[in-house]
Scaffold this motif. Structure first.
Motif, mmCIF file in Angstrom:
data_model
loop_
_atom_site.group_PDB
_atom_site.id
_atom_site.type_symbol
_atom_site.label_atom_id
_atom_site.label_comp_id
_atom_site.label_asym_id
_atom_site.label_seq_id
_atom_site.Cartn_x
_atom_site.Cartn_y
_atom_site.Cartn_z
ATOM 1 N N GLU A 214 0.841 -1.155 -0.134
ATOM 2 C CA GLU A 214 0.137 0.014 0.125
ATOM 3 C C GLU A 214 1.084 1.253 -0.032
ATOM 4 O O GLU A 214 0.425 2.478 -0.490
ATOM 5 N N SER A 215 2.226 1.195 0.447
ATOM 6 C CA SER A 215 2.918 2.575 0.502
ATOM 7 C C SER A 215 3.550 2.658 -0.923
ATOM 8 O O SER A 215 3.969 3.752 -1.075
ATOM 9 N N GLY A 216 3.704 1.844 -1.846
ATOM 10 C CA GLY A 216 4.437 2.130 -3.201
ATOM 11 C C GLY A 216 4.603 0.862 -3.710
ATOM 12 O O GLY A 216 4.274 -0.157 -3.434
ATOM 13 N N TYR A 217 5.509 0.867 -4.703
ATOM 14 C CA TYR A 217 5.881 -0.461 -5.527
ATOM 15 C C TYR A 217 7.270 0.016 -6.105
ATOM 16 O O TYR A 217 7.534 1.178 -6.292
ATOM 17 N N VAL A 218 7.647 -1.072 -6.640
ATOM 18 C CA VAL A 218 9.153 -1.127 -7.520
ATOM 19 C C VAL A 218 8.983 -2.018 -8.478
ATOM 20 O O VAL A 218 8.481 -3.194 -8.208
ATOM 21 N N CYS A 219 9.481 -1.674 -9.621
ATOM 22 C CA CYS A 219 9.303 -2.350 -10.744
ATOM 23 C C CYS A 219 10.785 -2.948 -11.164
ATOM 24 O O CYS A 219 11.796 -2.261 -10.954
ATOM 25 N N LEU A 220 10.858 -4.541 -11.089
ATOM 26 C CA LEU A 220 11.949 -4.963 -11.340
ATOM 27 C C LEU A 220 12.407 -4.966 -12.843
ATOM 28 O O LEU A 220 11.560 -4.658 -13.645
ATOM 29 N N PRO A 221 13.580 -5.322 -13.318
ATOM 30 C CA PRO A 221 13.923 -5.360 -14.661
ATOM 31 C C PRO A 221 12.753 -6.166 -15.466
ATOM 32 O O PRO A 221 12.882 -7.164 -15.312
ATOM 33 N N PRO A 222 12.406 -5.351 -16.751
ATOM 34 C CA PRO A 222 11.427 -6.283 -17.472
ATOM 35 C C PRO A 222 12.133 -7.444 -18.055
ATOM 36 O O PRO A 222 13.365 -7.220 -18.515
ATOM 37 N N SER A 223 11.470 -8.494 -18.177
ATOM 38 C CA SER A 223 11.763 -9.894 -18.833
ATOM 39 C C SER A 223 11.013 -10.416 -19.998
ATOM 40 O O SER A 223 9.939 -9.726 -20.239
ATOM 41 N N LEU A 321 13.969 -6.305 1.218
ATOM 42 C CA LEU A 321 12.899 -5.731 0.257
ATOM 43 C C LEU A 321 11.590 -6.706 0.739
ATOM 44 O O LEU A 321 10.513 -5.962 0.767
ATOM 45 N N LEU A 322 11.686 -7.913 0.726
ATOM 46 C CA LEU A 322 10.637 -8.688 0.827
ATOM 47 C C LEU A 322 9.895 -8.600 2.197
ATOM 48 O O LEU A 322 8.464 -8.478 2.237
ATOM 49 N N LEU A 323 10.566 -8.500 2.932
ATOM 50 C CA LEU A 323 10.016 -8.178 4.476
ATOM 51 C C LEU A 323 9.623 -6.705 4.458
ATOM 52 O O LEU A 323 8.247 -6.639 5.021
ATOM 53 N N ALA A 324 9.904 -5.736 3.842
ATOM 54 C CA ALA A 324 9.441 -4.357 3.751
ATOM 55 C C ALA A 324 8.034 -4.349 3.121
ATOM 56 O O ALA A 324 7.049 -3.944 3.572
ATOM 57 N N CYS A 325 8.176 -5.204 1.924
ATOM 58 C CA CYS A 325 6.759 -5.177 1.242
ATOM 59 C C CYS A 325 5.736 -6.027 2.176
ATOM 60 O O CYS A 325 4.585 -5.680 2.242
ATOM 61 N N ALA A 326 6.275 -7.101 3.070
ATOM 62 C CA ALA A 326 5.258 -7.785 3.792
ATOM 63 C C ALA A 326 4.486 -7.060 5.084
ATOM 64 O O ALA A 326 3.520 -7.278 5.568
ATOM 65 N N GLU A 327 5.646 -6.203 5.220
ATOM 66 C CA GLU A 327 5.167 -5.041 6.355
ATOM 67 C C GLU A 327 4.615 -3.919 5.919
ATOM 68 O O GLU A 327 4.339 -2.739 6.419
ATOM 69 N N GLY A 328 4.463 -3.501 4.688
ATOM 70 C CA GLY A 328 3.786 -2.136 4.122
ATOM 71 C C GLY A 328 4.790 -1.357 4.022
ATOM 72 O O GLY A 328 4.453 0.010 4.171
ATOM 73 N N ARG A 329 6.124 -1.450 4.059
ATOM 74 C CA ARG A 329 7.197 -0.195 3.791
ATOM 75 C C ARG A 329 8.086 -0.358 2.606
ATOM 76 O O ARG A 329 8.980 0.181 2.845
ATOM 77 N N VAL A 330 7.480 -0.816 1.695
ATOM 78 C CA VAL A 330 8.336 -0.618 0.205
ATOM 79 C C VAL A 330 8.730 0.761 -0.201
ATOM 80 O O VAL A 330 9.787 0.840 -0.432
ATOM 81 N N SER A 331 7.919 1.790 0.250
ATOM 82 C CA SER A 331 8.373 3.028 -0.392
ATOM 83 C C SER A 331 9.494 3.794 0.514
ATOM 84 O O SER A 331 10.104 4.558 -0.052
ATOM 85 N N ASP A 332 9.871 2.940 1.557
ATOM 86 C CA ASP A 332 11.272 3.471 2.508
ATOM 87 C C ASP A 332 12.321 2.646 2.218
ATOM 88 O O ASP A 332 13.311 2.824 3.022
ATOM 89 N N THR A 333 12.111 1.546 1.291
ATOM 90 C CA THR A 333 13.222 0.839 0.838
ATOM 91 C C THR A 333 13.838 1.049 -0.253
ATOM 92 O O THR A 333 13.159 1.359 -1.380
ATOM 93 N N LYS A 334 15.170 1.122 -0.262
ATOM 94 C CA LYS A 334 16.250 1.450 -1.408
ATOM 95 C C LYS A 334 16.376 0.125 -2.330
ATOM 96 O O LYS A 334 16.918 -0.789 -1.610
ATOM 97 N N VAL A 335 16.069 0.164 -3.558
ATOM 98 C CA VAL A 335 16.180 -0.982 -4.129
ATOM 99 C C VAL A 335 17.257 -0.777 -5.385
ATOM 100 O O VAL A 335 16.947 0.175 -5.952
#
Ligand code: AMP
Ligand code: GLY
Length: 438
Positions: A214-223, A321-335
């Motif tokens: 819910e906080s955000g999203y990250v697009c991984l390299p297109p495949s 990254l995966l833990l941040a997503c499971a906890e709703g913190r993706v937008s705070d995570t640097k990928v």
């Protein structure tokens, strides 16, 4: 007979030290790739798999718990005191594994059952896309045999017939032969009571895996996957015979359109639900000759084999990254990502996809390459060890050989060098993986 070995970027076979305890659910090549990415994460403590495969047993501990046994999976996660459960396949998500884990207070990477219906029902996904104005093909629901001819008349060939069931990528018929389309509609009607006829989209396919909460999203390299069993994209559909990333068809301009026209509206839709979507949204795309994207399908998990070429390109901490997503913190995570390319070539059992000969010994001599920035290694899938410790095949897609290199050509060569050194009676693989990029 020597069992094939595995070393990955850091050559880390097994870790058990302070840090996160992660349980990965599933046993395919995708789950091995996730385990290898986790093993490479500075924040990881220990890795467990249920049920896992030969490869995951080399990076962590396998537990003989089936992906369909939700109660046992919850007990295992509790017993391990897991900080995070990462769910690979879609079926346990559709069956509510994420909901039960969250009720038990265990963080889960993977959406709740309602969110998983984006993959569980193609009709539901189509209705969501239509409601949000997301570009996708038109669709008719055929509910009786008497409606088939008129439905076929309303679309131009080739026709796309989809059963609205989870069929591991094999419930779709794409054909320019009217009789074959008619037969597929009739068969779908008799087994499921209704069937979808979809407008055919033309262009080039690509997959964008989006880590979303819910906080955000990250697009991984297109495949780009290769779904047909045969060279030049011929023969029946499979779960995927090989993939590569990044896919040049998804130029930065195309990716921007994918974000603006598809990912943003989906994120807005999912973040406003009572229970947030936390996991991977797999966007299966057709890119037309003008660079316009259309959605072919959504999946609610990482792709297989797309994961095998996507995870190795992440240079930052995957576990975090995966833990941040499971906890709703993706937008705070640097990928962060490597600027390299990756390619993977699937080795399939004799008879796949119609059937699979299993229980055969896999042997090989040179299965790892490391030459400067070029690496080649194996992602194990349908594999196991027999009582004598031999590596044996246990599924349709047995393993994939993966290469990473500064250029796609180097990655493809490394993958083929590795697969050329592996022997499995009756097995087959495509020799043209990544041909569109070369
Ligand atoms: P799906 O299970 O929906 O991913 O479909 C399997 C494969 O069928 C896709 O990878 C495409 O190659 C093909 N396909 C599905 N839907 C369409 C469509 N609307 N237009 C063209 N090809 C399609
Ligand atoms: N490679 C296609 C999928 O994971 O659905």
């Amino acid at each position: 007979m020597r069992a094939l070995g595995i070393h990955y970027r850091l050559g880390c076979p097994r870790k058990s030290m302070p840090g996160l305890t992660v349980l990965v659910v599933g046993g395919g090549g995708r789950e091995h790739a996730l385990c290898l990415g986790l093993a490479d994460s500075p924040s990881i403590g220990s890795i467990h798999s249920a049920p896992g495969n030969a490869g995951t047993s080399m990076v962590g501990v396998n537990h003989t718990v089936s992906t369909s046994d939700i109660e046992e999976l919850i007990s295992l996660a509790a017993e391990l005191d897991a900080d995070l459960v990462v769910v690979g396949p879609e079926v346990p998500l559709v069956n509510g594994l994420a909901d039960s884990l969250r009720t038990a207070g265990i963080a889960c990477f993977g959406p709740h059952a309602e969110g998983a219906m984006l993959e569980g029902s193609k009709l539901h996904a189509k209705r969501v896309m239509q409601e949000l104005g997301i570009p996708t093909g038109g669709c008719l629901v055929v509910e009786e045999a008497g409606a088939i001819e008129a439905a076929l008349d309303s679309f131009k060939p080739p026709w796309v017939v989809k059963r609205d069931v989870l069929a591991a990528g094999k419930g779709v018929t794409v054909t320019a032969d009217r009789q074959e389309a008619h037969d597929a509609l009739t068969a779908g009607l008799s087994s499921d009571g209704f069937v979808l006829l979809e407008e055919h989209l033309s262009g080039e396919e690509a997959s964008v895996l989006v880590v979303m909460d819910e906080s955000g999203y990250v697009c991984l390299p297109p495949s780009q996957d290769h779904k047909r069993v045969g060279e030049g994209d011929t023969g029946p559909n499979t779960g995927g015979m090989g993939a590569y990333a990044p896919a040049p068809v998804v130029t930065p301009a195309v990716l921007q359109r994918v974000v603006d026209e598809i990912v943003e509206p989906m994120h807005h839709h999912l973040r406003n639900k009572d229970i947030p979507y936390r996991g991977c949204l797999y966007v299966g795309l057709m890119i037309d000759s003008q660079g316009a994207p259309g959605v072919i399908e959504f999946n609610v998990r990482f792709g297989d084999p797309e994961t095998q070429v996507t995870i190795p390109l992440i240079s930052s901490d995957l576990a975090e990254l995966l833990l941040a997503c499971a906890e709703g913190r993706v937008s705070d995570t640097k990928v962060e990502f490597y600027s390299h390319s990756a390619a993977t070539v699937v080795l399939a059992s004799e008879g796949y996809p119609a059937s699979s000969a299993t229980g055969r010994i896999i042997s090989g001599s040179e299965v790892e390459i490391e030459e400067g920035e070029i690496r080649g290694f194996v992602h194990y899938a349908g594999t196991n060890f027999d009582s004598e410790g031999n590596l044996i095949s246990s599924g349709g897609r047995v393993l994939s050989a993966t290469g990473t290199a500064p250029e796609i050509s180097g990655a493809v060569s490394a993958a083929y060098e590795v697969i050329g050194g592996i022997e499995l009676e009756g097995s087959h693989y495509r020799s043209d993986i990544a041909y569109r990029a070369l």
